[in-house]
Motif scaffolding. Structure first.
Motif, PDB file in Angstrom:
ATOM      1  N   ALA A  87      -1.301  -5.966  -0.207  1.00  0.00           N
ATOM      2  CA  ALA A  87      -0.809  -4.615  -0.509  1.00  0.00           C
ATOM      3  C   ALA A  87      -1.834  -3.907  -1.390  1.00  0.00           C
ATOM      4  O   ALA A  87      -2.565  -4.546  -2.146  1.00  0.00           O
ATOM      5  CB  ALA A  87       0.529  -4.713  -1.227  1.00  0.00           C
ATOM      6  N   GLN A  88      -1.906  -2.579  -1.210  1.00  0.00           N
ATOM      7  CA  GLN A  88      -2.824  -1.804  -2.051  1.00  0.00           C
ATOM      8  C   GLN A  88      -2.072  -0.634  -2.664  1.00  0.00           C
ATOM      9  O   GLN A  88      -1.350   0.078  -1.952  1.00  0.00           O
ATOM     10  CB  GLN A  88      -3.973  -1.258  -1.198  1.00  0.00           C
ATOM     11  CG  GLN A  88      -5.233  -2.088  -1.315  1.00  0.00           C
ATOM     12  CD  GLN A  88      -6.329  -1.562  -0.410  1.00  0.00           C
ATOM     13  OE1 GLN A  88      -6.275  -0.416   0.030  1.00  0.00           O
ATOM     14  NE2 GLN A  88      -7.294  -2.406  -0.124  1.00  0.00           N
ATOM     15  N   PRO A  89      -2.243  -0.415  -3.959  1.00  0.00           N
ATOM     16  CA  PRO A  89      -1.575   0.740  -4.573  1.00  0.00           C
ATOM     17  C   PRO A  89      -2.290   2.030  -4.171  1.00  0.00           C
ATOM     18  O   PRO A  89      -3.437   1.995  -3.734  1.00  0.00           O
ATOM     19  CB  PRO A  89      -1.744   0.480  -6.073  1.00  0.00           C
ATOM     20  CG  PRO A  89      -2.983  -0.367  -6.168  1.00  0.00           C
ATOM     21  CD  PRO A  89      -3.059  -1.164  -4.906  1.00  0.00           C
ATOM     22  N   GLU A  90      -1.586   3.136  -4.331  1.00  0.00           N
ATOM     23  CA  GLU A  90      -2.224   4.429  -4.089  1.00  0.00           C
ATOM     24  C   GLU A  90      -3.311   4.658  -5.122  1.00  0.00           C
ATOM     25  O   GLU A  90      -3.188   4.205  -6.266  1.00  0.00           O
ATOM     26  CB  GLU A  90      -1.190   5.546  -4.224  1.00  0.00           C
ATOM     27  CG  GLU A  90      -0.816   6.125  -2.878  1.00  0.00           C
ATOM     28  CD  GLU A  90       0.236   7.202  -3.001  1.00  0.00           C
ATOM     29  OE1 GLU A  90      -0.125   8.313  -3.410  1.00  0.00           O
ATOM     30  OE2 GLU A  90       1.407   6.907  -2.707  1.00  0.00           O
ATOM     31  N   THR A  91      -4.403   5.305  -4.714  1.00  0.00           N
ATOM     32  CA  THR A  91      -5.434   5.640  -5.702  1.00  0.00           C
ATOM     33  C   THR A  91      -5.171   7.068  -6.171  1.00  0.00           C
ATOM     34  O   THR A  91      -5.337   8.003  -5.391  1.00  0.00           O
ATOM     35  CB  THR A  91      -6.835   5.536  -5.067  1.00  0.00           C
ATOM     36  OG1 THR A  91      -6.879   4.308  -4.335  1.00  0.00           O
ATOM     37  CG2 THR A  91      -7.931   5.549  -6.115  1.00  0.00           C
ATOM     38  N   PRO A  92      -4.722   7.233  -7.416  1.00  0.00           N
ATOM     39  CA  PRO A  92      -4.344   8.576  -7.880  1.00  0.00           C
ATOM     40  C   PRO A  92      -5.539   9.528  -7.835  1.00  0.00           C
ATOM     41  O   PRO A  92      -6.672   9.130  -8.091  1.00  0.00           O
ATOM     42  CB  PRO A  92      -3.916   8.338  -9.346  1.00  0.00           C
ATOM     43  CG  PRO A  92      -3.744   6.866  -9.491  1.00  0.00           C
ATOM     44  CD  PRO A  92      -4.610   6.225  -8.471  1.00  0.00           C
ATOM     45  N   GLY A  93      -5.250  10.748  -7.500  1.00  0.00           N
ATOM     46  CA  GLY A  93      -6.289  11.779  -7.501  1.00  0.00           C
ATOM     47  C   GLY A  93      -7.205  11.724  -6.284  1.00  0.00           C
ATOM     48  O   GLY A  93      -8.184  12.448  -6.207  1.00  0.00           O
ATOM     49  N   THR A  94      -6.911  10.831  -5.308  1.00  0.00           N
ATOM     50  CA  THR A  94      -7.730  10.783  -4.087  1.00  0.00           C
ATOM     51  C   THR A  94      -6.804  10.876  -2.880  1.00  0.00           C
ATOM     52  O   THR A  94      -5.572  10.845  -3.014  1.00  0.00           O
ATOM     53  CB  THR A  94      -8.514   9.461  -3.966  1.00  0.00           C
ATOM     54  OG1 THR A  94      -7.578   8.428  -3.642  1.00  0.00           O
ATOM     55  CG2 THR A  94      -9.251   9.119  -5.231  1.00  0.00           C
ATOM     56  N   ALA A  95      -7.432  10.980  -1.725  1.00  0.00           N
ATOM     57  CA  ALA A  95      -6.631  11.058  -0.495  1.00  0.00           C
ATOM     58  C   ALA A  95      -6.220   9.663  -0.018  1.00  0.00           C
ATOM     59  O   ALA A  95      -5.537   9.514   0.978  1.00  0.00           O
ATOM     60  CB  ALA A  95      -7.440  11.752   0.592  1.00  0.00           C
ATOM     61  N   LEU A  96      -6.669   8.609  -0.718  1.00  0.00           N
ATOM     62  CA  LEU A  96      -6.381   7.251  -0.264  1.00  0.00           C
ATOM     63  C   LEU A  96      -4.930   6.872  -0.572  1.00  0.00           C
ATOM     64  O   LEU A  96      -4.537   6.801  -1.738  1.00  0.00           O
ATOM     65  CB  LEU A  96      -7.339   6.253  -0.927  1.00  0.00           C
ATOM     66  CG  LEU A  96      -8.817   6.376  -0.541  1.00  0.00           C
ATOM     67  CD1 LEU A  96      -9.658   5.431  -1.371  1.00  0.00           C
ATOM     68  CD2 LEU A  96      -8.998   6.097   0.943  1.00  0.00           C
ATOM     69  N   GLY A  97      -4.181   6.663   0.474  1.00  0.00           N
ATOM     70  CA  GLY A  97      -2.781   6.296   0.303  1.00  0.00           C
ATOM     71  C   GLY A  97      -2.642   4.815   0.020  1.00  0.00           C
ATOM     72  O   GLY A  97      -3.579   4.048   0.217  1.00  0.00           O
ATOM     73  N   GLY A  98      -1.493   4.390  -0.461  1.00  0.00           N
ATOM     74  CA  GLY A  98      -1.248   2.964  -0.679  1.00  0.00           C
ATOM     75  C   GLY A  98      -0.942   2.287   0.640  1.00  0.00           C
ATOM     76  O   GLY A  98      -0.850   2.931   1.687  1.00  0.00           O
ATOM     77  N   ARG A  99      -0.802   0.967   0.583  1.00  0.00           N
ATOM     78  CA  ARG A  99      -0.555   0.223   1.815  1.00  0.00           C
ATOM     79  C   ARG A  99       0.306  -0.985   1.486  1.00  0.00           C
ATOM     80  O   ARG A  99       0.078  -1.673   0.481  1.00  0.00           O
ATOM     81  CB  ARG A  99      -1.897  -0.224   2.385  1.00  0.00           C
ATOM     82  CG  ARG A  99      -1.788  -1.059   3.635  1.00  0.00           C
ATOM     83  CD  ARG A  99      -3.149  -1.579   4.037  1.00  0.00           C
ATOM     84  NE  ARG A  99      -3.606  -2.610   3.104  1.00  0.00           N
ATOM     85  CZ  ARG A  99      -4.855  -3.051   3.060  1.00  0.00           C
ATOM     86  NH1 ARG A  99      -5.790  -2.527   3.827  1.00  0.00           N
ATOM     87  NH2 ARG A  99      -5.193  -4.000   2.214  1.00  0.00           N
ATOM     88  N   ALA A 100       1.288  -1.214   2.316  1.00  0.00           N
ATOM     89  CA  ALA A 100       2.095  -2.430   2.152  1.00  0.00           C
ATOM     90  C   ALA A 100       1.274  -3.621   2.633  1.00  0.00           C
ATOM     91  O   ALA A 100       0.333  -3.453   3.406  1.00  0.00           O
ATOM     92  CB  ALA A 100       3.374  -2.305   2.969  1.00  0.00           C
ATOM     93  N   ALA A 101       1.614  -4.814   2.169  1.00  0.00           N
ATOM     94  CA  ALA A 101       0.932  -6.022   2.649  1.00  0.00           C
ATOM     95  C   ALA A 101       1.135  -6.139   4.158  1.00  0.00           C
ATOM     96  O   ALA A 101       2.199  -5.802   4.678  1.00  0.00           O
ATOM     97  CB  ALA A 101       1.493  -7.244   1.940  1.00  0.00           C
ATOM     98  N   GLN A 102       0.087  -6.577   4.853  1.00  0.00           N
ATOM     99  CA  GLN A 102       0.200  -6.702   6.303  1.00  0.00           C
ATOM    100  C   GLN A 102      -0.024  -8.155   6.709  1.00  0.00           C
ATOM    101  O   GLN A 102      -0.951  -8.797   6.214  1.00  0.00           O
ATOM    102  CB  GLN A 102      -0.838  -5.796   6.977  1.00  0.00           C
ATOM    103  CG  GLN A 102      -0.511  -4.325   6.777  1.00  0.00           C
ATOM    104  CD  GLN A 102      -1.675  -3.410   7.138  1.00  0.00           C
ATOM    105  OE1 GLN A 102      -2.679  -3.847   7.664  1.00  0.00           O
ATOM    106  NE2 GLN A 102      -1.517  -2.144   6.823  1.00  0.00           N
ATOM    107  N   PRO A 103       0.844  -8.646   7.609  1.00  0.00           N
ATOM    108  CA  PRO A 103       0.705 -10.044   8.027  1.00  0.00           C
ATOM    109  C   PRO A 103      -0.419 -10.209   9.060  1.00  0.00           C
ATOM    110  O   PRO A 103      -0.891  -9.234   9.635  1.00  0.00           O
ATOM    111  CB  PRO A 103       2.056 -10.336   8.672  1.00  0.00           C
ATOM    112  CG  PRO A 103       2.486  -9.015   9.227  1.00  0.00           C
ATOM    113  CD  PRO A 103       1.934  -7.957   8.297  1.00  0.00           C
TER     114      PRO A 103
END
Ligand code: MN
Length: 456
Positions: A87-103
């Motif tokens: 999983a990846q958290p959202e990066t504040p202040g950028t267009a990069l969204g967060g992501r749930a863990a993927q199997p």
């Protein structure tokens, strides 16, 4: 109960009709895909099967990497392996969204059935066939038409994953797919992150016990073929007659085809490395090199023996024969797992078995001008063997436990019309010991002579 057994038997026979080949256990293919996923640095691997030949009477053979990863022997398919992602958290202040863990995901894409083509080439399985996942051993089986959509969704959830796509080098299909996916996303072109064949090569080089068994089957059938061929050697017989005798025998023993075009070269032809015209009529007094072996359930063998056409080597032929055999034995004796290298015709690498064979030949024989014979060893001493008769490998690297390779010294003296090559396939066992898979096929000149004379 009886009905159940009958049904089961019917299903099993249906299964074997679909799969004419022996296979390593199905879970092994899945393990290979998981091992590949671990080498993708978080990216995705995309591979395509070979297409059905454009002329329906042509032989079909699956793409080697694709077969290694799937055991799937039908044309036109594709596969995608997607490693797990944290999983990846959202990066504040950028267009990069967060992501749930993927199997971890693995998907086999099958083409739609072509009922007209099936009249020529037989019934195929597609994603709509009941039990397709169980039959193929993949977690997911989808129609091939879904491939762009799956990649598109993957990129939507995480752009970087598709920026890290591993495909086969120079694959028009892979380029077209990545370009199309980029177009559907409205983004820049997607350049592949790497050549997927490289990590697959590393995996393919180390054989599992089940793969060794298939190579052993190919070798045993090829040994039987070589002996049948030796029995057919006589003055006045054409080279290709012998090639055909060996083909018949290997197929009788379960091979689906020859691993490579058979080489039966007598007289001067014995000094031509890849002579495959096989058109000459053999004469007494000549040597004949037979480099012919079969493949069993997609795994190759590779054998060469050299015989006297009349059943007895001349003293000079015998001298050269014994030199070549001595060189093979010297190289095998010098082998150290994890250290020895092979396929080094220029003798530039450390610990090369080529150098051992070359030194042996140079120390023991002379040409008609009194010069040492090493200069007449013109090809590499060996190569890896597997789904390809020449399995891909980086030959600057040492040979490791689990590898299968040939040792095939040859001396070719066109001036004297004598060519001798002796080739066996060896396997490095788990203790690092070299095992000769051709041990059962005689090597010594007197035994070879006895076979040609029909005494063995
Ligand atoms: Mn070879």
């Amino acid at each position: 109960m009886k009905t159940t057994i009958k049904l089961l038997a019917a299903l099993l026979s249906l299964g074997s009709a679909c799969h004419a080949l022996d296979s390593v256990p199905k879970p092994e293919y899945h393990q290979r895909r998981v091992a590949l996923a671990a080498k993708m640095h978080g990216g995705v691997a995309i591979l395509f099967a070979n297409d059905e030949p454009s002329l329906e009477y042509q032989d079909y053979r699956q793409d080697e990497d694709f077969y290694y990863l799937t055991g799937w022997n039908e044309p036109g398919a594709a596969m995608v392996v997607i490693p797990p992602a944290d999983a990846q958290p959202e990066t504040p202040g950028t267009a990069l969204g967060g992501r749930a863990a993927q199997p971890y995901r693995e998907i086999l894409f099958l083409p739609s059935r072509n009922l007209r083509m099936e009249k020529y080439t037989g019934v195929k399985l597609d994603a709509a066939t009941a039990g397709a996942a169980a039959e193929t051993g993949f977690e997911e089986v989808l129609p091939l038409t879904e491939l762009p959509a799956v990649l598109n969704r993957l990129a939507q959830s995480d752009r970087m994953r598709l920026r890290n796509a591993w495909v086969e080098k120079n694959s028009p299909k892979a380029s077209a797919l990545l370009n199309f996916t980029a177009a559907t996303l409205g983004g820049p072109e997607i350049e592949p992150a790497g050549d997927v064949s490289q990590p697959i090569m590393q995996l393919r080089a180390i054989k599992s016990p089940a793969e060794i068994e298939l190579i052993r089957n190919a070798s045993d059938a090829s040994i039987a073929a070589q002996i049948a061929g030796m029995h057919a050697i006589k003055p006045g017989v054409r080279e290709r007659t012998v090639a055909g005798v060996e083909l018949a025998k290997m197929m009788q023993e379960g091979c689906e085809r020859a691993s490579y075009p058979p080489i039966v070269g007598s007289g001067l032809n014995s000094t031509t490395l890849h002579y495959s015209e096989n058109a000459h009529t053999m004469k007494a007094g000549e040597t004949v090199v037979i480099d012919e072996a079969g493949e069993y359930s997609m795994y190759a063998s590779d054998i060469t023996r050299t015989m006297p056409v009349g059943g007895r080597f001349t003293p000079r032929q015998r001298e050269i024969y014994d030199l070549v055999l001595g060189a093979q034995r010297a190289a095998a004796a010098a082998f150290v797992a994890g250290r020895s290298t092979i396929n080094d015709p220029e003798h530039k690498r450390p610990n090369s078995l080529d150098q051992v064979a070359f030194d042996y030949v140079n120390a023991h024989g002379k040409d008609l001008h009194g010069q040492p014979l090493g200069q007449y060893m013109v090809h590499g001493l060996g190569h890896l063997v597997g789904i390809d008769v020449h399995d891909p490998w980086d030959y600057s690297k040492p040979l490791e436990k689990g590898m299968v390779f040939t040792i095939e010294p040859g001396i070719y003296l066109p001036e004297e019309g004598i060519g001798v090559r002796i080739e066996d396939v060896f396997y490095v066992d788990r203790d690092g010991k070299l095992v000769d898979l051709m041990e059962k096929l005689p090597h010594e000149a007197p035994e070879i002579e006895a076979i040609v004379q029909g005494k063995k």
